[in-house]
Every structure is written in structure tokens, then in C-alpha cells.
Write a protein that holds these residues in place. Structure first.
Motif, PDB file in Angstrom:
ATOM      1  N   ASP A  93     -15.338  -5.834 -31.776  1.00 31.75           N
ATOM      2  CA  ASP A  93     -15.312  -7.285 -31.944  1.00 31.75           C
ATOM      3  C   ASP A  93     -15.897  -7.902 -30.678  1.00 31.75           C
ATOM      4  O   ASP A  93     -15.275  -7.834 -29.606  1.00 31.75           O
ATOM      5  N   PRO A  94     -17.093  -8.511 -30.774  1.00 31.58           N
ATOM      6  CA  PRO A  94     -17.746  -9.027 -29.579  1.00 31.58           C
ATOM      7  C   PRO A  94     -17.072 -10.249 -28.968  1.00 31.58           C
ATOM      8  O   PRO A  94     -17.354 -10.610 -27.836  1.00 31.58           O
ATOM      9  N   SER A  95     -16.149 -10.865 -29.706  1.00 29.60           N
ATOM     10  CA  SER A  95     -15.475 -12.055 -29.171  1.00 29.60           C
ATOM     11  C   SER A  95     -14.157 -11.698 -28.474  1.00 29.60           C
ATOM     12  O   SER A  95     -13.478 -12.576 -27.961  1.00 29.60           O
ATOM     13  N   GLU A  96     -13.808 -10.419 -28.471  1.00 28.90           N
ATOM     14  CA  GLU A  96     -12.592  -9.938 -27.805  1.00 28.90           C
ATOM     15  C   GLU A  96     -12.965  -9.082 -26.596  1.00 28.90           C
ATOM     16  O   GLU A  96     -14.095  -8.631 -26.478  1.00 28.90           O
ATOM     17  N   ASP A  97     -11.988  -8.850 -25.717  1.00 25.14           N
ATOM     18  CA  ASP A  97     -12.205  -7.906 -24.621  1.00 25.14           C
ATOM     19  C   ASP A  97     -12.483  -6.527 -25.205  1.00 25.14           C
ATOM     20  O   ASP A  97     -11.869  -6.141 -26.207  1.00 25.14           O
ATOM     21  N   LEU A  98     -13.395  -5.806 -24.584  1.00 17.79           N
ATOM     22  CA  LEU A  98     -13.713  -4.468 -25.070  1.00 17.79           C
ATOM     23  C   LEU A  98     -12.512  -3.543 -24.895  1.00 17.79           C
ATOM     24  O   LEU A  98     -11.875  -3.547 -23.833  1.00 17.79           O
ATOM     25  N   PRO A  99     -12.208  -2.731 -25.908  1.00 14.53           N
ATOM     26  CA  PRO A  99     -11.131  -1.746 -25.763  1.00 14.53           C
ATOM     27  C   PRO A  99     -11.668  -0.522 -24.997  1.00 14.53           C
ATOM     28  O   PRO A  99     -11.930   0.538 -25.564  1.00 14.53           O
ATOM     29  N   ILE A 100     -11.847  -0.710 -23.693  1.00 12.98           N
ATOM     30  CA  ILE A 100     -12.515   0.279 -22.839  1.00 12.98           C
ATOM     31  C   ILE A 100     -11.893   1.664 -22.974  1.00 12.98           C
ATOM     32  O   ILE A 100     -12.609   2.657 -23.126  1.00 12.98           O
TER      33      ILE A 100
END
Length: 122
Positions: A93-100
Motif C-alpha cells: 500500500d503506497p499510502s502507508e508506511d512500508l512493512p520493512i
């Protein structure tokens, strides 16, 4: 090839563009043997010249995803097989923080298939 890659990333709209650039950076920093090229008009990442994963965007939702070439050998609840027999995708989801942590876990699990010899490298 560099022009094709640049055009792909730069032609994306925000927040997809920033998300794809961040994913690209994560993938390229996994291992010194990971390189970027173009296959099927998509950014493709290889481990020692063997296809490893792709970056792309879903045509319907426009969400970026990482396509794992040997996804059938990976088991993670975030990976989707869909109707693919070999590959799985990880939607982002580009609008959320990346789940690194999740991204790195899946990518490292995939890299381990190559490093261990389970996936043969020429």
C-alpha cells in the motif's frame, strides 16, 4: 536499458513513484550480487544473473507489488498466489508506511533459495 528503467519509475504518479523507488533501494541493498535489469518491460532483479523478483503495479488498483519468481517455494501469509503456478506477489500500500520487516523477511527467504542451491544458478 537504463532509459527504460528510468522511464518506468519516473512515469509513475505519487505515492507509487516514491514507494517503488524505496522498494528498489531495499532490494538492491539486500546483497552485493543482486542487480537490476529489464525483463518483459518491467524492472527485474537478479541474483547472480538469475531472475529473483520484479517490481510492478496492479493494473486495476495501481498498487505496487513485488513479484517473487520462485514464490511457490515461499510460505508467508502476506504472499498471494492468485492463479499463478510459480510466482507469488507481495502487495504494497503506497499510502502507508512500508512493512520493512515483512519485505526484508520475504526477500531474504527468497534469496536463501538461491544461496542454498535449492534454485540452481548457472
Amino acid at each position: 536499458m537504463i532509459d527504460i528503467l528510468s522511464n518506468y519509475y519516473l512515469s509513475q504518479v505519487e505515492p507509487q513513484k516514491s514507494c517503488l523507488f524505496a522498494l528498489r533501494s531495499i532490494i538492491l541493498n539486500l546483497d552485493e550480487n543482486v542487480s537490476e535489469t529489464v525483463k518483459y518491460e518491467m524492472p527485474c532483479f537478479c541474483y547472480k544473473k538469475k531472475m529473483f523478483c520484479f517490481l510492478w503495479t496492479d493494473k486495476k488498483t495501481n498498487e505496487p507489488y513485488i513479484l517473487m519468481v520462485e514464490g511457490k517455494l515461499l510460505s508467508h501469509p502476506e504472499l498471494e498466489q492468485g492463479n499463478r503456478s510459480r510466482m507469488k506477489i507481495l502487495r504494497i500500500d503506497p499510502s502507508e508506511d512500508l512493512p520493512i520487516e515483512t519485505i526484508e523477511l520475504i526477500l531474504n527467504d527468497a534469496l536463501d533459495l538461491y544461496k542454498s542451491g535449492r534454485i540452481k544458478i548457472k
